[in-house]
Design a protein around this motif. Structure first.
Motif, mmCIF file in Angstrom:
data_model
loop_
_atom_site.group_PDB
_atom_site.id
_atom_site.type_symbol
_atom_site.label_atom_id
_atom_site.label_comp_id
_atom_site.label_asym_id
_atom_site.label_seq_id
_atom_site.Cartn_x
_atom_site.Cartn_y
_atom_site.Cartn_z
ATOM 1 N N MET A 1 -1.312 9.867 12.464
ATOM 2 C CA MET A 1 -2.455 8.896 12.088
ATOM 3 C C MET A 1 -2.625 8.784 10.582
ATOM 4 O O MET A 1 -2.943 7.874 10.187
ATOM 5 N N LYS A 2 -2.494 10.004 10.021
ATOM 6 C CA LYS A 2 -2.825 9.889 8.541
ATOM 7 C C LYS A 2 -1.528 9.084 7.869
ATOM 8 O O LYS A 2 -2.101 8.108 6.929
ATOM 9 N N GLN A 3 -0.262 8.991 8.234
ATOM 10 C CA GLN A 3 0.444 8.353 7.843
ATOM 11 C C GLN A 3 0.315 6.668 8.026
ATOM 12 O O GLN A 3 0.469 5.736 7.173
ATOM 13 N N ILE A 4 -0.288 6.433 9.173
ATOM 14 C CA ILE A 4 -0.774 4.900 9.588
ATOM 15 C C ILE A 4 -1.735 4.574 8.601
ATOM 16 O O ILE A 4 -1.704 3.562 8.256
ATOM 17 N N ARG A 5 -2.463 5.465 8.259
ATOM 18 C CA ARG A 5 -3.766 5.106 7.523
ATOM 19 C C ARG A 5 -3.335 4.813 5.805
ATOM 20 O O ARG A 5 -3.514 4.051 5.253
ATOM 21 N N VAL A 6 -2.149 5.456 5.403
ATOM 22 C CA VAL A 6 -1.732 5.400 4.085
ATOM 23 C C VAL A 6 -1.088 4.099 4.183
ATOM 24 O O VAL A 6 -1.126 3.392 3.148
ATOM 25 N N LEU A 8 -1.592 1.273 6.063
ATOM 26 C CA LEU A 8 -2.670 0.432 6.040
ATOM 27 C C LEU A 8 -3.071 0.069 4.853
ATOM 28 O O LEU A 8 -3.394 -0.899 4.282
ATOM 29 N N ILE A 9 -3.479 1.109 4.117
ATOM 30 C CA ILE A 9 -4.076 1.099 2.314
ATOM 31 C C ILE A 9 -2.917 0.384 1.509
ATOM 32 O O ILE A 9 -3.434 -0.561 0.886
ATOM 33 N N LEU A 10 -1.686 0.950 1.777
ATOM 34 C CA LEU A 10 -0.768 0.079 0.984
ATOM 35 C C LEU A 10 -0.582 -1.309 1.186
ATOM 36 O O LEU A 10 -0.280 -2.118 0.575
ATOM 37 N N PHE A 11 -0.714 -1.745 2.696
ATOM 38 C CA PHE A 11 -0.727 -3.183 2.927
ATOM 39 C C PHE A 11 -1.880 -3.756 2.343
ATOM 40 O O PHE A 11 -1.763 -4.898 1.833
ATOM 41 N N GLY A 12 -2.984 -3.359 2.227
ATOM 42 C CA GLY A 12 -4.079 -3.681 1.423
ATOM 43 C C GLY A 12 -4.016 -4.309 0.041
ATOM 44 O O GLY A 12 -4.272 -5.165 -0.438
ATOM 45 N N GLY A 13 -3.347 -3.171 -0.276
ATOM 46 C CA GLY A 13 -3.021 -3.225 -1.853
ATOM 47 C C GLY A 13 -2.172 -4.150 -2.410
ATOM 48 O O GLY A 13 -2.178 -4.994 -3.053
ATOM 49 N N VAL A 14 -1.112 -4.614 -1.274
ATOM 50 C CA VAL A 14 -0.124 -5.760 -1.456
ATOM 51 C C VAL A 14 -0.626 -6.991 -1.271
ATOM 52 O O VAL A 14 -0.497 -7.854 -2.109
ATOM 53 N N LEU A 15 -1.722 -7.124 -0.594
ATOM 54 C CA LEU A 15 -2.351 -8.405 -0.290
ATOM 55 C C LEU A 15 -3.203 -8.560 -1.597
ATOM 56 O O LEU A 15 -3.135 -9.845 -2.113
ATOM 57 N N ALA A 16 -3.925 -7.671 -2.337
ATOM 58 C CA ALA A 16 -4.489 -7.914 -3.226
ATOM 59 C C ALA A 16 -3.828 -8.179 -4.710
ATOM 60 O O ALA A 16 -3.912 -9.328 -5.310
ATOM 61 N N LEU A 17 -2.547 -7.448 -4.613
ATOM 62 C CA LEU A 17 -1.666 -7.645 -5.526
ATOM 63 C C LEU A 17 -1.023 -9.059 -5.636
ATOM 64 O O LEU A 17 -0.634 -9.542 -6.947
ATOM 65 N N SER A 18 -0.853 -9.677 -4.285
ATOM 66 C CA SER A 18 -0.291 -10.909 -4.169
ATOM 67 C C SER A 18 -1.194 -12.067 -5.082
ATOM 68 O O SER A 18 -0.644 -13.078 -5.204
ATOM 69 N N THR A 19 -2.366 -12.011 -5.170
ATOM 70 C CA THR A 19 -3.240 -12.745 -5.870
ATOM 71 C C THR A 19 -2.782 -12.828 -7.602
ATOM 72 O O THR A 19 -3.155 -13.966 -8.247
#
Length: 297
Positions: A1-6, A8-19
């Motif tokens: 579960m902790k790895q999934i959370r990590v 998901l946070i990484l995915f959110g960071g990539v979305l933000a960086l895409s801008t």
């Protein structure tokens, strides 16, 4: 579960960086000025979290000479990365520049192999080769358009190598220093380097249209705090190569945003190159997973 959370946070960071590339294209200011404001405003946003925390303040007081050297070096490499990448966006397309700058995992792999002596599987090397072929496809397409576009591709390629050094150093520093402390100090160093460069070049820091200042704020808040700071946060849980690998998703988001906001269409050659790079990096990390065993003599 902790790895999934990590992840998901990484995915959110990539979305933000895409801008990032979109903001840069919308800024009516020199590359160095845009990079300065991005890092200066980010450091200001994070500074209260450092000053208001006894833990973070004590961390700063405990930093020794070698650690300072690592942090200052990381800040210098980050400043150089933005100078090279932002400048590349003035010569080539957003799609080409973003895809090439996302070749960071290849440089991270080389650093881990030759500096940390990590053994790399043959499928990972194949993935590296396929990604480089994709890069060459994009570069050749731009050369057919103009030599100026090829210059932009080269600048983006250099920027990819430089940012890999930033994350490689950060992976080491983050084992002992919190993300807030490391980020504020490295971003402040980068801003100082860029301010010196801007001053030596005689560039103006003021006098731009109001929309450009909003772009500076968007770069700092969305792309840097929401994106790059998140990567710094995760460097304690993930290796630098895994963090840079996640940036693979950035070209997809950036190309979609470029089409929506800038009406910049992707060429067929760029699409082929992007597909090759994505396929190569998937091979590198997932077929099979890289073996993190030290080399034996």
């Amino acid at each position: 579960m902790k790895q999934i959370r990590v992840y998901l946070i990484l995915f959110g960071g990539v979305l933000a960086l895409s801008t990032s590339a979109i903001w840069v294209r919308l800024a009516h200011a020199p590359s160095a000025v845009t990079a300065f404001y991005r890092l200066f405003l980010t450091a200001l946003m994070l500074l209260p979290f450092l000053l208001c925390s006894p833990k973070h303040r004590s961390e700063v007081m405990r930093i020794h000479g070698k650690e300072w050297a690592r942090i200052l070096s990381a800040g210098f490499f980050l400043a150089l990365h933005y100078l090279l990448w932002f400048e590349s966006l003035h010569y080539t397309s957003i799609a080409s520049s973003t895809v090439i700058v996302c070749l960071q995992p290849l440089f991270s792999m080389a650093l881990e192999r030759f500096v940390l002596k990590t053994r790399i599987r043959s499928t990972s090397l194949l993935g590296c080769f396929v990604s480089l072929v994709g890069c060459a496809v994009i570069g050749f397409g731009d050369f057919q358009i103009s030599g100026q576009s090829l210059l932009g591709d080269i600048l983006a390629f250099l920027a990819a190598g430089v940012i890999s050094l930033y994350y490689f150093i950060g992976q080491n520093v983050r084992q002992r220093i919190s993300a807030v402390t490391y980020s504020v100090l490295s971003y402040s160093t980068s801003a100082a380097v860029l301010l010196l460069f801007v001053s030596l070049q005689g560039m103006a820091l003021t006098g731009y249209d109001p929309n450009t200042y909003w772009v500076f704020l968007g770069l700092a808040l969305v792309a840097t705090v929401g994106g790059q700071f998140v990567f710094n946060l995760l460097l304690k849980q993930l290796p630098a190569s895994a963090v840079t690998m996640s940036i693979l998703g950035e070209p997809i988001g950036t190309c979609i945003l470029a089409g929506i906001f800038l009406q910049e269409r992707m060429t067929r050659q760029q699409f082929i190159g992007i597909t090759a790079i994505i396929g190569g990096l998937v091979l590198y990390f997932f077929l099979p997973a890289r073996k993190n065993a030290p080399c034996t003599k």
